[in-house]
Design an enzyme around this catalytic site. Sequence first.
Site, PDB file in Angstrom:
ATOM      1  N   HIS A 165      14.271 -18.041  -4.496  1.00  0.00           N
ATOM      2  CA  HIS A 165      13.702 -17.101  -5.481  1.00  0.00           C
ATOM      3  C   HIS A 165      14.668 -16.960  -6.663  1.00  0.00           C
ATOM      4  O   HIS A 165      14.264 -17.045  -7.823  1.00  0.00           O
ATOM      5  CB  HIS A 165      13.457 -15.744  -4.815  1.00  0.00           C
ATOM      6  CG  HIS A 165      12.993 -14.668  -5.755  1.00  0.00           C
ATOM      7  ND1 HIS A 165      11.683 -14.267  -5.868  1.00  0.00           N
ATOM      8  CD2 HIS A 165      13.688 -13.911  -6.645  1.00  0.00           C
ATOM      9  CE1 HIS A 165      11.590 -13.316  -6.784  1.00  0.00           C
ATOM     10  NE2 HIS A 165      12.802 -13.062  -7.269  1.00  0.00           N
ATOM     11  N   GLU A 166      15.944 -16.782  -6.355  1.00  0.00           N
ATOM     12  CA  GLU A 166      16.938 -16.628  -7.434  1.00  0.00           C
ATOM     13  C   GLU A 166      17.118 -17.944  -8.193  1.00  0.00           C
ATOM     14  O   GLU A 166      17.281 -17.944  -9.413  1.00  0.00           O
ATOM     15  CB  GLU A 166      18.282 -16.150  -6.862  1.00  0.00           C
ATOM     16  CG  GLU A 166      18.217 -14.809  -6.114  1.00  0.00           C
ATOM     17  CD  GLU A 166      17.601 -13.688  -6.920  1.00  0.00           C
ATOM     18  OE1 GLU A 166      17.794 -13.645  -8.147  1.00  0.00           O
ATOM     19  OE2 GLU A 166      16.889 -12.855  -6.326  1.00  0.00           O
ATOM     20  N   HIS A 206      14.573 -18.160 -10.837  1.00  0.00           N
ATOM     21  CA  HIS A 206      14.952 -17.466 -12.082  1.00  0.00           C
ATOM     22  C   HIS A 206      15.857 -18.372 -12.924  1.00  0.00           C
ATOM     23  O   HIS A 206      15.736 -18.423 -14.146  1.00  0.00           O
ATOM     24  CB  HIS A 206      15.710 -16.174 -11.757  1.00  0.00           C
ATOM     25  CG  HIS A 206      14.824 -15.016 -11.396  1.00  0.00           C
ATOM     26  ND1 HIS A 206      13.778 -14.590 -12.182  1.00  0.00           N
ATOM     27  CD2 HIS A 206      14.858 -14.161 -10.334  1.00  0.00           C
ATOM     28  CE1 HIS A 206      13.201 -13.534 -11.616  1.00  0.00           C
ATOM     29  NE2 HIS A 206      13.825 -13.265 -10.499  1.00  0.00           N
ATOM     30  N   GLU A 211       8.367 -12.634 -11.601  1.00  0.00           N
ATOM     31  CA  GLU A 211       8.721 -12.510 -10.174  1.00  0.00           C
ATOM     32  C   GLU A 211       7.761 -13.309  -9.299  1.00  0.00           C
ATOM     33  O   GLU A 211       8.173 -13.903  -8.303  1.00  0.00           O
ATOM     34  CB  GLU A 211       8.745 -11.036  -9.753  1.00  0.00           C
ATOM     35  CG  GLU A 211       9.782 -10.200 -10.494  1.00  0.00           C
ATOM     36  CD  GLU A 211      11.209 -10.731 -10.354  1.00  0.00           C
ATOM     37  OE1 GLU A 211      11.540 -11.306  -9.299  1.00  0.00           O
ATOM     38  OE2 GLU A 211      11.980 -10.570 -11.322  1.00  0.00           O
TER      39      GLU A 211
END
Lengths: 57, 289
Positions: free
Chosen positions: B128-129, B132, B177
């Site tokens: 997930h990070e 980003h 997100e």
Amino acid sequence: MLTQHQLSTTPTIVLGHKHAGFPRDLGNPTVGKQYCHNGRMTLPPERLPQIQSTVMP
Amino acid sequence: MSKIPLLGLQAAQFRHPLDLEATQMLQQLPGLDWLVRSVLGGMAEQVLYLENISSSVLVSNKQLPDLYHLLQEACHILDLDLPQLYVRQHPTPNAYTLAMRGKQPFIVVHTSLLELLDPGEIQAVLAHELGHLKCEHGVYLTLANLLVLAAGQLSPWGGLIAKSLQMQLMAWVRCAEFTCDRAGLLVSQNAKVMASVLMKLAGGSPTLASQLNVDAFIDQARAYDQVDNEWATLLKTLQTVELTHPLPVLRAREIDRWADSPSYQSLLQAHRYAHTTSALNNPYNCAGT
């Protein structure tokens, strides 16, 4: 009392809307719900003993 | 079955449509992304590097190697250079990144998150990070934020314009997100893993972990939708409008839906074919001889 730990874990850089920009996080639903403690924004009261015992054994 | 590496993966291939549209719009403004990346990003990166290196544990093949290998595999699958990974003592399960591929990109995970999740789920969080980072949300969202700030200076309707733009900006923040949850799915290649992360963030604990049911959690989204009248619609809008992240049950449902979508299936299928072909053509691959 704010410990070093609490002060050092909020690296948000405030530009316009405080939550839009960097850094981006995972999104824990409890994050961002701040609690007023002795006039300062801090962690939920139930977290405080845990943190204080960690930082000041 | 081993995971399929998505070599050559582009951020646009997994961005949420609103995230894609907004980013492409900002990419039309030449030079501004460079300004954010090099000036603001450079300063922020240095501040955070000093903080991380002085007060957290830097993960490497000599320090927490299992965690390091999870990061290595996730980066390989998403076709991304390895950022620094730090573990930080904190009671709130969370992880964050500057979301900018500068000189020293990094991810920080909190100790409580590592206690709460299993290795597959931890890797989904790292992914997930990494999502980003791959999308450089830090650059584009900060740029948008600055433009909203500038719009607010326009008189006499600057305040109203800024308010309206800010709501749109927050909608983009939330869709960003969704994009990164998709990155989590691309690495785990199992929708239940990413949904389980969201479930545990909403109401998990190490002692409850073995009893938690992901499908039941995704079903909660249906219950949320069933609360459907004018008053509820207003309440839901008020509940969401200032949020930086979509509601946890909606995130879990969204990832479950994307896992069944043609865009995810075809993305994985294309890379599965490329991976198999490359393995068969490799003379050193025992499986192919």
